[in-house]
Design an enzyme around this catalytic site. Structure first.
Site, PDB file in Angstrom:
ATOM      1  CG  ASP A   1      -0.265  -0.406   2.512  1.00  0.00           C
ATOM      2  OD1 ASP A   1       0.978  -0.392   2.559  1.00  0.00           O
ATOM      3  OD2 ASP A   1      -0.964  -0.738   3.475  1.00  0.00           O
TER       4      ASP A   1
ATOM      5  CG  ASP B   1      -8.795  -1.113  11.804  1.00  0.00           C
ATOM      6  OD1 ASP B   1      -7.837  -1.822  11.394  1.00  0.00           O
ATOM      7  OD2 ASP B   1      -9.226  -0.131  11.167  1.00  0.00           O
TER       8      ASP B   1
ATOM      9  CG  HIS C   1      -5.842  -2.077   8.671  1.00  0.00           C
ATOM     10  ND1 HIS C   1      -6.019  -0.810   9.188  1.00  0.00           N
ATOM     11  CD2 HIS C   1      -4.505  -2.273   8.689  1.00  0.00           C
ATOM     12  CE1 HIS C   1      -4.843  -0.298   9.485  1.00  0.00           C
ATOM     13  NE2 HIS C   1      -3.907  -1.160   9.192  1.00  0.00           N
TER      14      HIS C   1
ATOM     15  CD  GLU D   1      -8.747   1.113   7.790  1.00  0.00           C
ATOM     16  OE1 GLU D   1      -8.673   0.149   8.570  1.00  0.00           O
ATOM     17  OE2 GLU D   1      -8.198   2.206   8.012  1.00  0.00           O
TER      18      GLU D   1
HETATM   19  C1  GLP Z   1      -0.439   0.339   8.496  1.00  0.00           C
HETATM   20  C2  GLP Z   1      -0.088  -0.507   7.280  1.00  0.00           C
HETATM   21  C3  GLP Z   1      -0.332  -1.975   7.538  1.00  0.00           C
HETATM   22  C4  GLP Z   1       0.296  -2.354   8.858  1.00  0.00           C
HETATM   23  C5  GLP Z   1      -0.382  -1.598   9.968  1.00  0.00           C
HETATM   24  C6  GLP Z   1       0.182  -1.924  11.349  1.00  0.00           C
HETATM   25  O1  GLP Z   1      -1.734   0.745   8.544  1.00  0.00           O
HETATM   26  N1  GLP Z   1      -0.808  -0.106   6.121  1.00  0.00           N
HETATM   27  O2  GLP Z   1       0.203  -2.740   6.476  1.00  0.00           O
HETATM   28  O3  GLP Z   1       0.168  -3.733   9.078  1.00  0.00           O
HETATM   29  O4  GLP Z   1      -0.163  -0.221   9.739  1.00  0.00           O
HETATM   30  O5  GLP Z   1       1.215  -1.045  11.655  1.00  0.00           O
HETATM   31  P1  GLP Z   1       2.295  -1.283  12.768  1.00  0.00           P
HETATM   32  O6  GLP Z   1       3.111  -2.432  12.262  1.00  0.00           O
HETATM   33  O7  GLP Z   1       3.106  -0.036  12.833  1.00  0.00           O
HETATM   34  O8  GLP Z   1       1.570  -1.611  13.990  1.00  0.00           O
END
Ligand code: GLP
Length: 260
Positions: free
Chosen positions: A67, A136, A138, A143
């Site tokens: 993404d 959440d 995702h 989402e």
């Molecule tokens: C973002 C990314 C996800 C990731 C998530 C968790 O939203 N788009 O791919 O898994 O954050 O982030 P973190 O690893 O910093 O908790």
């Protein structure tokens, strides 16, 4: 689904790196799906170490990131492109032409998303997709209520995700509202999924994703439909799982040839 419980994120990251290293050694031109966020940082550090100290060769590997924020240029400090360059690609021998990350400044976003899907197909599909999980539930930026058959497309971030990710920006107001993300259908087509989750704020999402019903309200639960998923957790992320003893028993009794 294989659930691997480790005490710390560092230990889990080393196992994740071993899984990827085995794939890259067996298939030097493997196609890797990659994720951003703080979760895969230890994994990326270990992959760099394996490359620099043990000669793990990425010269034929192709990568596709999950993404990117819309409206954020690739050299912006908060762009996922810069994140990947700084935290992984700068330490590997991966040619730039084999790196794919959605372009947050694409003029025609639907056409760009279609081309991204086409590029994944042309590369032969993703062999292994690295995933984190949002608090959440995702995956990528799919989402809650994302179609479980969705493809790469524009999404609107939830307020919870914007708040979670605000730490990378100067102000919450700077966090974009929109992103481009691979869809759940895209993710589920990868041959192997490797999900990592660390820390107490992931425990609820992790338990619902692994042990709850499959639902678009918890996009990560769609991994239950995938035949080859490894989930790597630290102690804090696994506290709400009800079948922990079984996962540990399975792992402790893995046949030698299946061990990492
Ligand atoms: C973002 C990314 C996800 C990731 C998530 C968790 O939203 N788009 O791919 O898994 O954050 O982030 P973190 O690893 O910093 O908790």
């Amino acid at each position: 689904m294989e659930i691997i419980l480790q005490e710390t994120a560092a230990e889990a990251s080393v196992i994740a790196a071993k899984i990827i290293a085995r794939l890259v050694r067996e298939k030097p031109n493997a196609v890797l799906g990659l994720a951003t966020g703080s979760t895969p940082l230890g994994l990326y550090r270990e992959l760099i170490r394996l490359h620099q100290e043990e000669g793990l060769d990425f010269s034929q590997v192709t990568t596709f990131n999950l993404d990117e924020y819309i409206g954020v240029a690739g050299d912006h400090p908060c762009s996922y492109r810069l994140f990947m360059m700084e935290n992984l690609f700068s330490g590997l021998n991966l040619p730039a032409s084999q790196i794919h990350i959605p372009d947050g400044l694409a003029e025609d976003i639907p056409a760009h998303c279609e081309a991204y899907e086409e590029a994944i197909r042309a590369a032969g599909g993703i062999d292994l997709q690295v995933l984190g999980i949002g608090s959440d539930g995702h995956l990528g930026f799919n989402e809650p209520t994302s179609s479980l058959a969705s493809r790469t497309r524009i999404k609107t971030l939830t307020e919870e995700t914007r708040q979670d990710n605000a730490r990378f920006f100067e102000r919450v107001a700077d966090v974009p509202h929109h992103c481009i993300t691979m869809g759940m259908g895209t993710i589920l087509e990868s041959r192997v999924c490797l999900m990592l989750a660390f820390g107490a704020n992931k425990a609820a999402a992790v338990s619902q994703a692994i042990e709850g019903p499959v639902s678009a309200m918890m996009p990560a639960s769609a991994l239950q439909l995938h035949p080859r998923v490894h989930v790597l957790l630290d102690a804090e992320a696994s506290t709400k799982l009800t079948r922990k003893d079984y996962y540990q028993y399975v792992y402790d009794n893995k046949p030698t040839w299946q061990r990492y």
